[in-house]
Design an enzyme around this catalytic site. Structure first.
Site, PDB file in Angstrom:
ATOM      1  N   CYS A  84       0.838  -1.204   0.000  1.00  0.00           N
ATOM      2  CA  CYS A  84       0.000   0.000   0.000  1.00  0.00           C
ATOM      3  C   CYS A  84       0.876   1.258   0.000  1.00  0.00           C
ATOM      4  O   CYS A  84       1.526   1.549  -0.987  1.00  0.00           O
ATOM      5  CB  CYS A  84      -0.976  -0.043   1.187  1.00  0.00           C
ATOM      6  SG  CYS A  84      -2.417   1.047   0.959  1.00  0.00           S
ATOM      7  N   HIS A 172      -3.699  -5.374   0.730  1.00  0.00           N
ATOM      8  CA  HIS A 172      -3.103  -5.831   1.994  1.00  0.00           C
ATOM      9  C   HIS A 172      -3.090  -7.367   2.074  1.00  0.00           C
ATOM     10  O   HIS A 172      -4.067  -7.979   2.507  1.00  0.00           O
ATOM     11  CB  HIS A 172      -3.872  -5.249   3.185  1.00  0.00           C
ATOM     12  CG  HIS A 172      -3.658  -3.787   3.363  1.00  0.00           C
ATOM     13  ND1 HIS A 172      -2.611  -3.273   4.095  1.00  0.00           N
ATOM     14  CD2 HIS A 172      -4.331  -2.714   2.869  1.00  0.00           C
ATOM     15  CE1 HIS A 172      -2.653  -1.947   4.054  1.00  0.00           C
ATOM     16  NE2 HIS A 172      -3.685  -1.584   3.314  1.00  0.00           N
ATOM     17  N   GLU A 174      -1.604  -9.131   4.156  1.00  0.00           N
ATOM     18  CA  GLU A 174      -1.498  -9.575   5.548  1.00  0.00           C
ATOM     19  C   GLU A 174      -2.854  -9.814   6.198  1.00  0.00           C
ATOM     20  O   GLU A 174      -2.943 -10.494   7.225  1.00  0.00           O
ATOM     21  CB  GLU A 174      -0.694  -8.566   6.378  1.00  0.00           C
ATOM     22  CG  GLU A 174      -1.355  -7.223   6.611  1.00  0.00           C
ATOM     23  CD  GLU A 174      -1.119  -6.202   5.506  1.00  0.00           C
ATOM     24  OE1 GLU A 174      -1.234  -5.003   5.780  1.00  0.00           O
ATOM     25  OE2 GLU A 174      -0.838  -6.604   4.358  1.00  0.00           O
ATOM     26  N   GLY A 228      -2.713 -15.636  34.474  1.00  0.00           N
ATOM     27  CA  GLY A 228      -2.965 -15.221  33.097  1.00  0.00           C
ATOM     28  C   GLY A 228      -2.039 -15.947  32.136  1.00  0.00           C
ATOM     29  O   GLY A 228      -1.081 -16.613  32.550  1.00  0.00           O
TER      30      GLY A 228
END
Length: 516
Positions: A84, A172, A174, A228
């Site tokens: 891009c 894009h 990705e 966590g």
């Protein structure tokens, strides 16, 4: 031992919201990569020894901005892929022309591949579904570049340099919306840059354990264990590397989910035989939070007290030289790029914790190169339970931001029970992993209800479930009515302090995912 950093890709960030996605796609292919600001020093780029460079997208307009790719990028003789904005600046810096498009293009588009010989489109079909997100377009490629793909709205959808391994795409690759985006990334990274696929969980574990052993030697290490994902994986890999040299401090705030404290001890202290010190600090937190209603004040009190208690316990451990933390690569990027990043930050995180000031401890961050999805895979490779690694996100202040207003012991216990029922039923109905986050919220208001023949005047629980890709935006989860009815009935019947259950149907925006 395999050198997992031997072949690597350098990503220069021009401020795109998708830059981290580029890095994740490169790593999914099996190649290490790192992200740095586009204006990083030329000497750094030269000495980085990348096998290839990717120029990210960005929100600027090439023709009215002085943000350019460093000239050194095009002088190293290594492959370059511009995405891009990255393509636009590369073409412009080689004599091409970029102008504002008559119409911005955002969304899916079909491109036609005009040339797929030995380039980023090798072994791909003639037509490809891609994701466009741009306001400018290349109007003249100049003498050095040729067009290798086009679309109706973007005649120059992809380019290749006529004599050098430079490629550019207007779309894009990705994003998951680009159907074969991963193939394009793989063609560039593996076929064009010649990278070996050395970046995998087995090699990462082997590499991390060796590095930890070399760094720590015979020193003692302290880790704040929360249960966590990040701190759990740090505990597991440190234990494999240095065994009894590790001491974990688990500060039980009393604001965790139902039985979570016991589960943490079961997994780490009993099952994995890690040295864990559990500090039951429930009363200290409740005392500190008495009468406090403001959400931001609650966060600060919880965060500060957590650090104070951790400091107190850490100071008791003799001869400790290292403090381990669960810093991951996203944290590193955000910290490094705060001044340069053009991407808008929508919300800050509920992070608590810190480095004890009076202790001269060195910092150990075994996960600082890994994204969250890689951390989870690493945890699986180290033998941690799937349900622990793939649980929904839980805020640092815990239930402190899921109880509106003042926090009381009765409120915490009520919410824990209701929340546990909701989670249990999500698992039972195979819905847990269909939603991105689901939890209960305690509302400190009473509502009239009737249970059996008895009138009940008790509290309200709100159920919240959302679907999201990046948690920056979210839609409320369209859970089946029968399921919600079942959960509501169970909560009202089994949790005596609740007379009414409601379901939150607010998206983000306008709401936030958490209620406070």
């Amino acid at each position: 031992m395999t050198d997992i950093h031997n072949h690597k890709i350098l990503i220069l960030d021009f401020g795109s919201q998708y830059t981290q996605l580029i890095a994740r796609r490169v790593r999914e292919v099996g190649v290490f990569c790192e992200i740095f600001p586009h204006d990083v020093a030329a000497d750094f780029i030269k000495n980085y020894q990348a096998k290839g460079i990717i120029l990210s997208g960005g929100p600027e307009s090439v023709y009215d901005s002085d943000v350019k790719a460093p000239e050194i990028v095009f002088k190293l003789g290594i492959p370059v892929l511009g995405i891009c904005y990255g393509m636009q600046t590369m073409v412009m810096q080689h004599g091409g022309e970029v102008k504002g498009a008559d119409q911005s293009e955002f969304g899916k588009a079909i491109i036609n591949i005009l040339n797929s010989t030995n380039n980023i489109f090798s072994n791909m079909e003639h037509e490809q579904l891609v994701w466009m997100s741009h306001s400018d377009k290349v109007t003249q490629t100049g003498e050095h570049f040729e067009i290798i793909a086009s679309s109706t709205n973007a005649p120059v959808a992809a380019v290749a340099h006529k004599s050098k391994p430079f490629f550019g795409v207007q779309f894009h690759p990705e994003t998951t919306h680009t159907e074969n985006g991963k193939q394009i990334i793989e063609n560039f990274v593996v076929n064009i840059c010649g990278c070996d696929t050395l970046w995998n969980i087995e090699n990462i574990i082997e590499n991390d354990i060796k590095e930890i052993k070399q760094k720590v030697g015979t020193d003692k290490v302290i880790l704040g264990l929360s249960g966590g994902v990040d701190s759990s994986v740090v505990a597991a890999i440190l234990h494999q590397a240095i065994g009894d040299q590790l001491t974990c401090i688990f500060v039980d705030t009393g604001l965790l989910r139902l039985n979570e404290g016991n589960q943490v001890m079961q997994v780490f202290a009993e099952h994995m035989d890690i040295n864990v010190i559990r500090i039951n600090a429930k009363n200290r937190f409740l005392d500190a939070l008495r009468g406090i209603c403001d959400p931001e004040q609650k966060r600060k009190i919880i965060g500060k007290l957590f650090v104070d208690i951790f400091d107190e316990e850490a100071a008791k451990i003799e001869n400790a030289k290292w403090l381990a933390q669960g810093t991951i690569y996203s944290d590193v990027i955000e910290s490094a790029g705060n001044n340069q990043s053009k991407a808008h930050v929508i919300k800050s995180h509920h992070n608590v914790g810190g480095l004890p000031k009076e202790m001269k401890l060195k910092l150990l961050e075994p996960l600082r190169e890994l994204f969250k999805d890689e951390v989870r895979k690493l945890g699986l490779g180290l033998g941690l339970p799937y349900n622990m690694l793939y649980r929904h996100p839980f805020p640092g202040p815990g239930l402190g931001v899921r109880i509106l207003g003042e926090i009381k012991k009765e409120y915490v216990e009520t919410l824990q029970k209701a929340d546990a029922i909701f989670t249990e039923e999500l698992y039972k109905h195979n819905l847990y992993h269909d939603v991105s986050q689901a939890f209960g919220v305690f509302l400190p208001v009473k509502s009239v209800g009737v249970v059996g023949d008895q009138r009940r005047y008790e509290y309200v629980i709100a159920l919240r479930a959302v679907v999201s890709i990046d948690f920056m935006t979210a839609t409320w989860a369209n859970l089946p009515y029968d399921f919600l009815s079942l959960v509501s009935n169970r909560i009202v019947n089994e949790v005596k302090q609740v007379s009414r259950v409601v379901y939150d149907v607010t998206g983000k925006p306008p709401g936030t995912i958490e209620w406070e």
